[in-house]
Design an enzyme around this catalytic site. Sequence first.
Site, PDB file in Angstrom:
ATOM      1  N   GLY A  46       8.920   3.587   0.899  1.00  0.00           N
ATOM      2  CA  GLY A  46       9.094   2.161   1.638  1.00  0.00           C
ATOM      3  C   GLY A  46       8.053   0.977   1.393  1.00  0.00           C
ATOM      4  N   GLN A  51       3.795  -6.854   2.946  1.00  0.00           N
ATOM      5  CA  GLN A  51       2.755  -5.927   2.527  1.00  0.00           C
ATOM      6  C   GLN A  51       2.322  -6.357   1.021  1.00  0.00           C
ATOM      7  OE1 GLN A  51       4.719  -2.258   3.293  1.00  0.00           O
ATOM      8  NE2 GLN A  51       2.837  -1.449   3.248  1.00  0.00           N
ATOM      9  N   CYS A  95       1.213   4.650   5.210  1.00  0.00           N
ATOM     10  CA  CYS A  95       1.597   3.218   4.918  1.00  0.00           C
ATOM     11  C   CYS A  95       0.609   3.090   3.832  1.00  0.00           C
ATOM     12  CB  CYS A  95       1.220   2.569   5.974  1.00  0.00           C
ATOM     13  SG  CYS A  95       1.811   0.679   5.889  1.00  0.00           S
ATOM     14  N   LEU A  96       1.385   2.352   2.722  1.00  0.00           N
ATOM     15  CA  LEU A  96       0.634   2.009   1.550  1.00  0.00           C
ATOM     16  C   LEU A  96      -0.648   1.043   2.073  1.00  0.00           C
ATOM     17  CD1 LEU A  96       3.444   1.743  -1.069  1.00  0.00           C
ATOM     18  CD2 LEU A  96       1.720   3.460  -0.861  1.00  0.00           C
ATOM     19  N   HIS A 137       9.972   2.091  10.379  1.00  0.00           N
ATOM     20  CA  HIS A 137       8.577   1.780   9.813  1.00  0.00           C
ATOM     21  C   HIS A 137       8.777   0.513   9.276  1.00  0.00           C
ATOM     22  CE1 HIS A 137       4.454   3.044   7.915  1.00  0.00           C
ATOM     23  NE2 HIS A 137       4.756   2.056   7.391  1.00  0.00           N
ATOM     24  N   GLU A 138       9.571   0.283   8.073  1.00  0.00           N
ATOM     25  CA  GLU A 138       9.491  -1.175   7.292  1.00  0.00           C
ATOM     26  C   GLU A 138      10.022  -2.069   8.234  1.00  0.00           C
ATOM     27  OE1 GLU A 138       7.715  -0.541   4.681  1.00  0.00           O
ATOM     28  OE2 GLU A 138       8.058   1.393   4.632  1.00  0.00           O
ATOM     29  N   HIS A 141       7.193  -3.657  10.062  1.00  0.00           N
ATOM     30  CA  HIS A 141       6.290  -4.473   9.186  1.00  0.00           C
ATOM     31  C   HIS A 141       6.846  -6.143   9.306  1.00  0.00           C
ATOM     32  CE1 HIS A 141       3.206  -2.171   7.060  1.00  0.00           C
ATOM     33  NE2 HIS A 141       4.246  -1.368   6.553  1.00  0.00           N
TER      34      HIS A 141
HETATM   35 NI    NI Z   1       3.914   0.795   5.762  1.00  0.00          NI
END
Ligand code: NI
Length: 173
Positions: A46, A51, A95-96, A137-138, A141
């Site tokens: 995701g 991000q 998380c990226l 989660h996304e 963000h």
């Molecule tokens: Ni994340």
Amino acid sequence: MPIRPILIHPDPRLKKEAEKVHDLDDELIALADDMLETMYDAPGIGLAAPQVGVLQRLIVLDCVKDESEPPQPLVMFNPEVVLSSDDTSVYEEGCLSIPEQYAEVTRPAEVKVRWIDRAGNEQERDFEGLWSTCVQHEIDHLNGKLFIDYLSPMKRQMMTRKSQKLKRERARV
Ligand code: NI
């Protein structure tokens, strides 16, 4: 340049509320496609627009784990959780934007999400399992919230320091 650089925590852009998308123009569609490529390249399941430094309400995801299965990319503009189950599930999240760190987070097990798809149509669907965790989660963000915000202050600080260190190391290369 389809692969976009992913911001690493801490970064003020990761703590801001993203703005609602009004016009699905070519630029936003291109951004969504770039984000999918960036996510697959990372690799991740995701990615949210903040991000990659764009404060617009757009997320992409694909939680198909088995590489022998066909990919199921989802592009969501203005995604909204319209219903959450009372029962919860726990997943080890990453998380990226917080590389190489993972922690268990408790969230509603199932959610109903409404969004505008890549073609501009409204969609609504129920998500469960990993898909449910990932979509929540996304969407977090887009509200400036990271998965570490669910952890104790001590754990959050520890993970933030590690992420900061990794960010400095990468900047040096
Ligand atoms: Ni994340």
